[in-house]
Design a protein around this motif. Sequence first.
Motif, PDB file in Angstrom:
ATOM      1  N   LEU A 158       4.000   8.004   7.243  1.00 39.75           N
ATOM      2  CA  LEU A 158       4.332   9.430   7.215  1.00 39.75           C
ATOM      3  C   LEU A 158       3.103  10.326   7.178  1.00 39.75           C
ATOM      4  CD1 LEU A 158       7.226   9.415   4.592  1.00 39.75           C
ATOM      5  CD2 LEU A 158       7.439   9.894   7.028  1.00 39.75           C
ATOM      6  N   GLU A 159       2.131   9.901   6.387  1.00 38.15           N
ATOM      7  CA  GLU A 159       0.941  10.716   6.156  1.00 38.15           C
ATOM      8  C   GLU A 159      -0.316   9.858   6.293  1.00 38.15           C
ATOM      9  OE1 GLU A 159       1.549  11.791   2.068  1.00 38.15           O
ATOM     10  OE2 GLU A 159       2.973  13.358   2.555  1.00 38.15           O
ATOM     11  N   PRO A 160      -0.698   9.472   7.497  1.00 34.04           N
ATOM     12  CA  PRO A 160      -1.878   8.611   7.652  1.00 34.04           C
ATOM     13  C   PRO A 160      -3.110   9.229   7.000  1.00 34.04           C
ATOM     14  CG  PRO A 160      -0.755   8.928   9.751  1.00 34.04           C
ATOM     15  CD  PRO A 160      -0.121   9.861   8.774  1.00 34.04           C
ATOM     16  N   SER A 161      -3.823   8.406   6.229  1.00 36.03           N
ATOM     17  CA  SER A 161      -5.067   8.880   5.608  1.00 36.03           C
ATOM     18  C   SER A 161      -5.952   7.688   5.283  1.00 36.03           C
ATOM     19  CB  SER A 161      -4.774   9.679   4.337  1.00 36.03           C
ATOM     20  OG  SER A 161      -4.488   8.810   3.259  1.00 36.03           O
ATOM     21  N   PRO A 162      -7.267   7.897   5.303  1.00 36.81           N
ATOM     22  CA  PRO A 162      -8.191   6.812   4.937  1.00 36.81           C
ATOM     23  C   PRO A 162      -7.977   6.333   3.499  1.00 36.81           C
ATOM     24  CG  PRO A 162      -9.378   8.595   6.029  1.00 36.81           C
ATOM     25  CD  PRO A 162      -7.981   9.083   5.782  1.00 36.81           C
ATOM     26  N   ASP A 163      -7.615   7.250   2.601  1.00 29.80           N
ATOM     27  CA  ASP A 163      -7.374   6.881   1.201  1.00 29.80           C
ATOM     28  C   ASP A 163      -6.218   5.890   1.091  1.00 29.80           C
ATOM     29  OD1 ASP A 163      -7.576   7.120  -1.737  1.00 29.80           O
ATOM     30  OD2 ASP A 163      -5.661   8.185  -1.552  1.00 29.80           O
ATOM     31  N   LEU A 164      -5.133   6.161   1.792  1.00 36.45           N
ATOM     32  CA  LEU A 164      -3.985   5.253   1.759  1.00 36.45           C
ATOM     33  C   LEU A 164      -4.305   3.925   2.443  1.00 36.45           C
ATOM     34  CD1 LEU A 164      -1.013   7.715   2.440  1.00 36.45           C
ATOM     35  CD2 LEU A 164      -1.549   6.528   0.293  1.00 36.45           C
ATOM     36  N   ASP A 165      -5.101   3.977   3.509  1.00 35.65           N
ATOM     37  CA  ASP A 165      -5.513   2.737   4.186  1.00 35.65           C
ATOM     38  C   ASP A 165      -6.316   1.849   3.241  1.00 35.65           C
ATOM     39  OD1 ASP A 165      -4.292   3.673   6.486  1.00 35.65           O
ATOM     40  OD2 ASP A 165      -6.170   4.301   7.437  1.00 35.65           O
ATOM     41  N   GLU A 166      -7.289   2.457   2.561  1.00 39.95           N
ATOM     42  CA  GLU A 166      -8.116   1.700   1.622  1.00 39.95           C
ATOM     43  C   GLU A 166      -7.278   1.169   0.462  1.00 39.95           C
ATOM     44  OE1 GLU A 166     -11.687   2.281  -1.615  1.00 39.95           O
ATOM     45  OE2 GLU A 166     -11.440   3.835  -0.098  1.00 39.95           O
ATOM     46  N   ALA A 167      -6.387   2.005  -0.052  1.00 42.33           N
ATOM     47  CA  ALA A 167      -5.530   1.576  -1.166  1.00 42.33           C
ATOM     48  C   ALA A 167      -4.661   0.396  -0.757  1.00 42.33           C
ATOM     49  CB  ALA A 167      -4.660   2.740  -1.629  1.00 42.33           C
ATOM     50  N   ALA A 168      -4.117   0.442   0.440  1.00 42.13           N
ATOM     51  CA  ALA A 168      -3.266  -0.649   0.919  1.00 42.13           C
ATOM     52  C   ALA A 168      -4.052  -1.950   1.009  1.00 42.13           C
ATOM     53  CB  ALA A 168      -2.658  -0.292   2.279  1.00 42.13           C
ATOM     54  N   GLU A 169      -5.270  -1.884   1.500  1.00 44.49           N
ATOM     55  CA  GLU A 169      -6.092  -3.090   1.602  1.00 44.49           C
ATOM     56  C   GLU A 169      -6.431  -3.657   0.233  1.00 44.49           C
ATOM     57  OE1 GLU A 169      -6.545  -4.896   4.306  1.00 44.49           O
ATOM     58  OE2 GLU A 169      -5.250  -3.370   5.174  1.00 44.49           O
ATOM     59  N   ARG A 170      -6.781  -2.776  -0.698  1.00 42.80           N
ATOM     60  CA  ARG A 170      -7.111  -3.235  -2.056  1.00 42.80           C
ATOM     61  C   ARG A 170      -5.891  -3.830  -2.745  1.00 42.80           C
ATOM     62  NH1 ARG A 170      -9.810   1.544  -5.068  1.00 42.80           N
ATOM     63  NH2 ARG A 170     -10.049  -0.023  -6.698  1.00 42.80           N
ATOM     64  N   LEU A 171      -4.741  -3.212  -2.551  1.00 42.64           N
ATOM     65  CA  LEU A 171      -3.506  -3.750  -3.135  1.00 42.64           C
ATOM     66  C   LEU A 171      -3.186  -5.123  -2.556  1.00 42.64           C
ATOM     67  CD1 LEU A 171      -1.370  -0.479  -3.125  1.00 42.64           C
ATOM     68  CD2 LEU A 171      -2.074  -1.758  -5.168  1.00 42.64           C
ATOM     69  N   ALA A 172      -3.317  -5.249  -1.238  1.00 43.56           N
ATOM     70  CA  ALA A 172      -3.037  -6.531  -0.584  1.00 43.56           C
ATOM     71  C   ALA A 172      -3.971  -7.626  -1.097  1.00 43.56           C
ATOM     72  CB  ALA A 172      -3.157  -6.389   0.930  1.00 43.56           C
ATOM     73  N   GLU A 173      -5.239  -7.281  -1.312  1.00 44.50           N
ATOM     74  CA  GLU A 173      -6.202  -8.257  -1.846  1.00 44.50           C
ATOM     75  C   GLU A 173      -5.777  -8.751  -3.231  1.00 44.50           C
ATOM     76  OE1 GLU A 173     -10.050  -6.408  -1.950  1.00 44.50           O
ATOM     77  OE2 GLU A 173     -10.135  -6.203   0.234  1.00 44.50           O
ATOM     78  N   GLN A 174      -5.347  -7.833  -4.069  1.00 49.57           N
ATOM     79  CA  GLN A 174      -4.964  -8.210  -5.433  1.00 49.57           C
ATOM     80  C   GLN A 174      -3.672  -9.018  -5.460  1.00 49.57           C
ATOM     81  OE1 GLN A 174      -6.992  -8.009  -8.046  1.00 49.57           O
ATOM     82  NE2 GLN A 174      -8.426  -7.205  -6.529  1.00 49.57           N
ATOM     83  N   VAL A 175      -2.726  -8.662  -4.614  1.00 47.48           N
ATOM     84  CA  VAL A 175      -1.490  -9.450  -4.536  1.00 47.48           C
ATOM     85  C   VAL A 175      -1.826 -10.862  -4.084  1.00 47.48           C
ATOM     86  CG1 VAL A 175       0.722  -9.714  -3.336  1.00 47.48           C
ATOM     87  CG2 VAL A 175       0.019  -7.465  -4.152  1.00 47.48           C
ATOM     88  N   SER A 176      -2.671 -10.977  -3.101  1.00 43.67           N
ATOM     89  CA  SER A 176      -3.087 -12.287  -2.596  1.00 43.67           C
ATOM     90  C   SER A 176      -3.771 -13.098  -3.697  1.00 43.67           C
ATOM     91  CB  SER A 176      -4.024 -12.102  -1.402  1.00 43.67           C
ATOM     92  OG  SER A 176      -4.414 -13.336  -0.893  1.00 43.67           O
ATOM     93  N   ARG A 177      -4.641 -12.465  -4.456  1.00 38.37           N
ATOM     94  CA  ARG A 177      -5.331 -13.151  -5.555  1.00 38.37           C
ATOM     95  C   ARG A 177      -4.333 -13.654  -6.604  1.00 38.37           C
ATOM     96  NH1 ARG A 177      -6.916 -11.678 -10.607  1.00 38.37           N
ATOM     97  NH2 ARG A 177      -6.353  -9.513 -10.248  1.00 38.37           N
ATOM     98  N   LEU A 178      -3.390 -12.802  -6.965  1.00 37.71           N
ATOM     99  CA  LEU A 178      -2.408 -13.177  -7.988  1.00 37.71           C
ATOM    100  C   LEU A 178      -1.456 -14.275  -7.507  1.00 37.71           C
ATOM    101  CD1 LEU A 178      -1.667  -9.602  -9.299  1.00 37.71           C
ATOM    102  CD2 LEU A 178      -2.680 -11.470 -10.637  1.00 37.71           C
ATOM    103  N   ARG A 179      -1.281 -14.355  -6.195  1.00 37.46           N
ATOM    104  CA  ARG A 179      -0.389 -15.369  -5.615  1.00 37.46           C
ATOM    105  C   ARG A 179      -1.173 -16.565  -5.086  1.00 37.46           C
ATOM    106  NH1 ARG A 179       3.782 -11.551  -2.237  1.00 37.46           N
ATOM    107  NH2 ARG A 179       4.972 -10.803  -4.036  1.00 37.46           N
ATOM    108  N   SER A 180      -2.306 -16.829  -5.673  1.00 36.35           N
ATOM    109  CA  SER A 180      -3.144 -17.985  -5.316  1.00 36.35           C
ATOM    110  C   SER A 180      -3.484 -18.033  -3.828  1.00 36.35           C
ATOM    111  CB  SER A 180      -2.468 -19.278  -5.738  1.00 36.35           C
ATOM    112  OG  SER A 180      -2.190 -19.264  -7.116  1.00 36.35           O
TER     113      SER A 180
END
Length: 138
Positions: free
Chosen positions: A48-70
């Motif tokens: 809905l609202e493309p932004s570099p902040d949301l892009d970066e947040a999504a990548e960081r969130l994905a990294e942490q989910v991946s870490r927590l899920r081995s």
Amino acid sequence: MYEPIRSGRPTAGASSGIPHRSREEELDIQLAGHLSALLAVTDELRGLEPSPDLDEAAERLAEQVSRLRSGHAPVRTPAPVAAGSDPAALHERAHALAGRALVVAASRADTTVAILAAERMDAHAAVRAKQRKLSHAG
């Protein structure tokens, strides 16, 4: 038809055959769930609202989910932008999810996720405040 009567209690060293997870494992599962939900809302907001902040947040969130899920990466499908999607409601939901993630991250002493969750809470709160200000001014 009826469950057989169980005699006695299991002894201290005996396994009941039921798998048990540690508190840490349960918190990891819960935290990964909150972060996955936050990632889904973030991806929807990005549509809905493309932004570099949301892009970066999504990548960081994905990294942490991946870490927590081995190492298992979260399943991400581009969310179709639904007609009538309300960005304000999505930011409110994201703020709440980040708050839940912050509480769990703090209880398991995961500083990296706690900082990320607090940053996301601040970002979504700022957007919500800006939206309220614009709606009252207009």
